[in-house]
Scaffold this active site. Structure first.
Site, PDB file in Angstrom:
ATOM      1  N   SER A 222       0.822  -1.212   0.000  1.00 15.24           N
ATOM      2  CA  SER A 222       0.000   0.000   0.000  1.00 15.24           C
ATOM      3  C   SER A 222       0.859   1.265   0.000  1.00 15.24           C
ATOM      4  O   SER A 222       2.023   1.252   0.411  1.00 15.24           O
ATOM      5  CB  SER A 222      -0.906   0.003   1.229  1.00 15.24           C
ATOM      6  OG  SER A 222      -0.103   0.102   2.391  1.00 15.24           O
ATOM      7  N   THR A 225       2.092   2.240   3.614  1.00 13.40           N
ATOM      8  CA  THR A 225       3.284   1.523   4.076  1.00 13.40           C
ATOM      9  C   THR A 225       4.503   1.953   3.263  1.00 13.40           C
ATOM     10  O   THR A 225       5.605   2.086   3.809  1.00 13.40           O
ATOM     11  CB  THR A 225       3.071   0.000   3.979  1.00 13.40           C
ATOM     12  OG1 THR A 225       1.893  -0.323   4.714  1.00 13.40           O
ATOM     13  CG2 THR A 225       4.233  -0.769   4.552  1.00 13.40           C
ATOM     14  N   GLU A 243       6.553  -0.567  -5.443  1.00 12.00           N
ATOM     15  CA  GLU A 243       5.403  -0.843  -6.306  1.00 12.00           C
ATOM     16  C   GLU A 243       4.168  -0.731  -5.439  1.00 12.00           C
ATOM     17  O   GLU A 243       3.870  -1.641  -4.667  1.00 12.00           O
ATOM     18  CB  GLU A 243       5.565  -2.244  -6.928  1.00 12.00           C
ATOM     19  CG  GLU A 243       4.814  -2.386  -8.220  1.00 12.00           C
ATOM     20  CD  GLU A 243       3.463  -3.007  -8.008  1.00 12.00           C
ATOM     21  OE1 GLU A 243       2.553  -2.259  -7.564  1.00 12.00           O
ATOM     22  OE2 GLU A 243       3.328  -4.199  -8.267  1.00 12.00           O
ATOM     23  N   CYS A 277      -2.596  -5.423  -8.165  1.00  9.35           N
ATOM     24  CA  CYS A 277      -2.232  -3.996  -8.233  1.00  9.35           C
ATOM     25  C   CYS A 277      -2.664  -3.398  -9.559  1.00  9.35           C
ATOM     26  O   CYS A 277      -3.217  -2.313  -9.600  1.00  9.35           O
ATOM     27  CB  CYS A 277      -0.744  -3.801  -7.970  1.00  9.35           C
ATOM     28  SG  CYS A 277       0.317  -5.013  -8.738  1.00  9.35           S
TER      29      CYS A 277
HETATM   30  P1  NDP Z   1       0.499  -3.290   3.415  1.00  6.21           P
HETATM   31  O1  NDP Z   1       1.156  -2.289   2.552  1.00  6.21           O
HETATM   32  O2  NDP Z   1       0.327  -2.965   4.857  1.00  6.21           O
HETATM   33  O3  NDP Z   1       1.285  -4.683   3.357  1.00  6.21           O
HETATM   34  C1  NDP Z   1       2.251  -5.045   2.392  1.00  6.21           C
HETATM   35  C2  NDP Z   1       3.480  -5.655   3.092  1.00  6.21           C
HETATM   36  O4  NDP Z   1       4.151  -4.664   3.880  1.00  6.21           O
HETATM   37  C3  NDP Z   1       3.152  -6.782   4.046  1.00  6.21           C
HETATM   38  O5  NDP Z   1       4.174  -7.755   4.018  1.00  6.21           O
HETATM   39  C4  NDP Z   1       3.140  -6.049   5.373  1.00  6.21           C
HETATM   40  O6  NDP Z   1       3.290  -6.899   6.457  1.00  6.21           O
HETATM   41  C5  NDP Z   1       4.327  -5.146   5.211  1.00  6.21           C
HETATM   42  N1  NDP Z   1       4.375  -4.016   6.133  1.00  6.21           N
HETATM   43  C6  NDP Z   1       3.358  -3.421   6.804  1.00  6.21           C
HETATM   44  N2  NDP Z   1       3.827  -2.363   7.523  1.00  6.21           N
HETATM   45  C7  NDP Z   1       5.152  -2.296   7.296  1.00  6.21           C
HETATM   46  C8  NDP Z   1       6.202  -1.400   7.725  1.00  6.21           C
HETATM   47  N3  NDP Z   1       5.964  -0.363   8.531  1.00  6.21           N
HETATM   48  N4  NDP Z   1       7.448  -1.623   7.282  1.00  6.21           N
HETATM   49  C9  NDP Z   1       7.720  -2.651   6.439  1.00  6.21           C
HETATM   50  N5  NDP Z   1       6.781  -3.516   6.002  1.00  6.21           N
HETATM   51  C10 NDP Z   1       5.505  -3.348   6.417  1.00  6.21           C
HETATM   52  O7  NDP Z   1      -0.882  -3.633   2.762  1.00  6.21           O
HETATM   53  P2  NDP Z   1      -2.172  -4.261   3.477  1.00  6.21           P
HETATM   54  O8  NDP Z   1      -1.958  -5.700   3.554  1.00  6.21           O
HETATM   55  O9  NDP Z   1      -2.504  -3.558   4.748  1.00  6.21           O
HETATM   56  O10 NDP Z   1      -3.299  -3.915   2.394  1.00  6.21           O
HETATM   57  C11 NDP Z   1      -3.904  -2.608   2.413  1.00  6.21           C
HETATM   58  C12 NDP Z   1      -4.185  -2.120   1.020  1.00  6.21           C
HETATM   59  O11 NDP Z   1      -2.968  -2.019   0.283  1.00  6.21           O
HETATM   60  C13 NDP Z   1      -5.055  -3.044   0.183  1.00  6.21           C
HETATM   61  O12 NDP Z   1      -6.395  -2.841   0.457  1.00  6.21           O
HETATM   62  C14 NDP Z   1      -4.669  -2.649  -1.207  1.00  6.21           C
HETATM   63  O13 NDP Z   1      -5.407  -1.517  -1.563  1.00  6.21           O
HETATM   64  C15 NDP Z   1      -3.193  -2.283  -1.084  1.00  6.21           C
HETATM   65  N6  NDP Z   1      -2.293  -3.387  -1.490  1.00  6.21           N
HETATM   66  C16 NDP Z   1      -1.688  -3.294  -2.698  1.00  6.21           C
HETATM   67  C17 NDP Z   1      -0.888  -4.317  -3.137  1.00  6.21           C
HETATM   68  C18 NDP Z   1      -0.237  -4.267  -4.465  1.00  6.21           C
HETATM   69  O14 NDP Z   1      -0.030  -5.302  -5.080  1.00  6.21           O
HETATM   70  N7  NDP Z   1       0.165  -3.086  -4.926  1.00  6.21           N
HETATM   71  C19 NDP Z   1      -0.678  -5.526  -2.359  1.00  6.21           C
HETATM   72  C20 NDP Z   1      -1.311  -5.512  -1.065  1.00  6.21           C
HETATM   73  C21 NDP Z   1      -2.093  -4.470  -0.677  1.00  6.21           C
HETATM   74  P3  NDP Z   1       1.987  -7.514   7.157  1.00  6.21           P
HETATM   75  O15 NDP Z   1       0.994  -7.868   6.103  1.00  6.21           O
HETATM   76  O16 NDP Z   1       2.560  -8.704   7.771  1.00  6.21           O
HETATM   77  O17 NDP Z   1       1.478  -6.436   8.065  1.00  6.21           O
END
Ligand code: NDP
Length: 469
Positions: A222, A225, A243, A277
């Protein structure tokens, strides 16, 4: 109950705490996944650091052969990994589902295995010769999301390893098991310490990305993050490939044959239940074509079997997690309460995070389902009067990962495509990525590209050897 461990320096790490992972289609338990401590993060980075010295000295050809062996291991275990993905992530075995994901892992490993970055003479005259070499960065921190847990991890780790880096990978806390199993399998053909894992929630991710001994961060997830990771990188000055999400528009050019494009539009929007994505997340259709496009998409939506993806007949599975399920329900609820036409298709099972395939008409820019990334099976279809308005709408948001233009011929679509702001603009297809074609976002969808030679460059640093003649 089966326990899945992290791997550091080629050996399983005993964890003091675990989390239970449940199948999003059935609620059944899949087992316990390790949760790493901050000490584990440090141990993994040290192991990667130690292994990197030898790995960077291995010949380029040997590294190519090793990566090719990784592809073979993925192929040999493809059915096992596909079933794990379906049970853990939810996407069906069939269609563009988990078998497709594992085959993509194989392809995105074979291609970097066959590529090389030759030294480049950037200048030469009578007095001097300057040659640019690409050398590894060191230790790469890879943070993978839950939507394509194996494929996106492969995109991050394979180019890094191929170019002589070592990796510490953190899978999403929602989908650790398939990734930990994939890493265990491919470690059989990698030297110890080249590919290590840690697991846990965002705090563990943050401990990794802010670790002082990290040289590069690869992140898919996201925007929120992504911003935190940029801040964390001030501790180690690691360059980042980011990304972030998209809110990809698709524009149907006036007069386009709706039946000819319906299937491409459908899977462009509903691939992995929209949790991709670069999925179509808002569709712009000329007012004269609006009814025929909705009719063609509705015909397809009606035919899509929804249910547990372990049943090979099903093509639409559950959403991966409750957070995402609630988010999509909320956005569709918002559209409904604002008077939009909410058209739902399919018999949704009672258990699991299933949502119907949903088309939402009579909706405009400015409504939440259009402006926010839904990341789920609910497609808003916006009417437009003239193409300039559609282009302005498409470019109006800060997300700019992908976009597409649909027309009766590529020639008709191309001038529109050239006006769209996105990392990739597809014509008569959407999300059609390829391991040789650079992929990445513009604007708030991130920076840096993955895939192909540009993707390999992104996990190296330039070193110029400047020779006086
Ligand atoms: P996040 O961005 O939170 O998660 C993606 C990854 O980052 C996970 O492995 C997560 O760990 C990790 N992460 C979370 N916080 C941190 C941090 N502070 N430092 C380093 N790594 C971290 O996405 P969400 O799972 O919360 O999804 C929320 C929204 O993001 C979705 O609704 C969607 O809109 C979007 N998204 C987009 C994606 C894409 O392909 N571009 C993929 C996933 C989500 P953990 O999950 O263990 O918390």
């Amino acid at each position: 109950m089966q326990t899945y461990s992290n791997l550091v320096n080629g050996k399983p790490v005993e964890a003091t705490s675990h989390q239970e992972i449940l199948n999003p289609a059935t609620g059944d338990s899949l087992g316990l996944a390790a949760i790493s401590s901050e000490q584990d993060v440090n141990d993994a980075v040290i192991a990667a650091r130690n292994a990197q010295k030898d790995w960077s000295r291995v010949s380029d050809q040997e590294r190519q052969e090793t990566v090719a062996r990784v592809a073979q291991v993925l192929q040999d275990n493809s059915e096992y990994l596909a079933e794990l993905i379906t049970r853990e992530q939810g996407k069906p075995l069939s269609g563009p589902g988990s078998r497709f994901e594992v085959q993509a892992c194989v392809g995105w490993t074979q291609v970097p295995a066959a590529l090389a970055l030759a030294p480049e003479t950037v200048h030469e005259d009578e007095e001097r010769k300057d040659v640019l070499h690409r050398v590894p960065l060191g230790v790469v921190a890879a943070i993978a999301p839950w939507n394509w847990p194996l494929m996106i991890a492969i995109w991050q780790i394979i180019p890094a390893i191929r170019m002589g880096n070592t990796v510490v990978l953190k899978p999403s806390e929602y989908t650790p098991i398939a990734t930990l199993e994939m890493v265990r399998l491919i470690n059989q053909v990698l030297p110890p310490g080249v590919l290590n894992t840690i697991s846990g929630d965002g705090r563990i991710g943050a401990a990794l990305t802010s670790h002082p001994d990290i040289d590069k961060i690869m992140f898919t997830g996201s925007e929120a993050t992504g911003r935190r990771i940029i801040e964390a990188s001030s501790r180690n000055l690691a360059p980042i490939t980011l990304e972030l999400g998209g809110n990809d528009p698709a524009i149907v050019v006036p007069g386009t044959d709706a039946t000819a494009i319906a299937e491409g539009l459908f899977w462009g929007a509903f691939l992995n239940m929209g949790q991709t994505c670069a999925c179509i997340k808002r569709l712009y259709v000329h007012e004269n074509d609006y009814d025929s496009v909705i009719a063609a998409l509705s015909d397809l939506a009606r035919q899509m079997p929804i249910g547990d993806g372990m049943n090979e007949n099903n093509l639409i599975g559950p959403l991966q997690n409750k957070m995402q399920y609630n988010k999509v329900k909320e956005l569709v609820g918002d559209a409904r309460s604002n008077g939009c036409d909410v058209m739902e298709f399919g018999d949704v099972p009672d258990t699991g995070y299933f949502l119907p395939v949903t088309l939402v008409g009579n909706i405009q820019d400015g409504q939440r389902l259009v402006d926010e990334e839904q990341f789920g099976p609910a497609l808003p279809i916006v009417r437009y009067k003239n193409l300039d308005d559609a282009v302005a709408s498409a470019n109006s948001l800060s997300a700019a990962l992908g976009a597409s233009v649909w027309a009766n011929s590529p020639e008709e679509a191309e001038p529109v495509a050239m006006r769209l702001e996105a990392g990739t603009v597809w014509i008569n297809q959407h999300g059609a990525i390829h391991p040789m074609v650079p992929f990445g976002g513009n604007k708030a969808s991130g920076y840096g590209v993955e895939f192909g030679l540009e993707g390999l460059k992104a996990v190296t640093q330039p070193r110029v050897i400047s020779i006086k003649k």
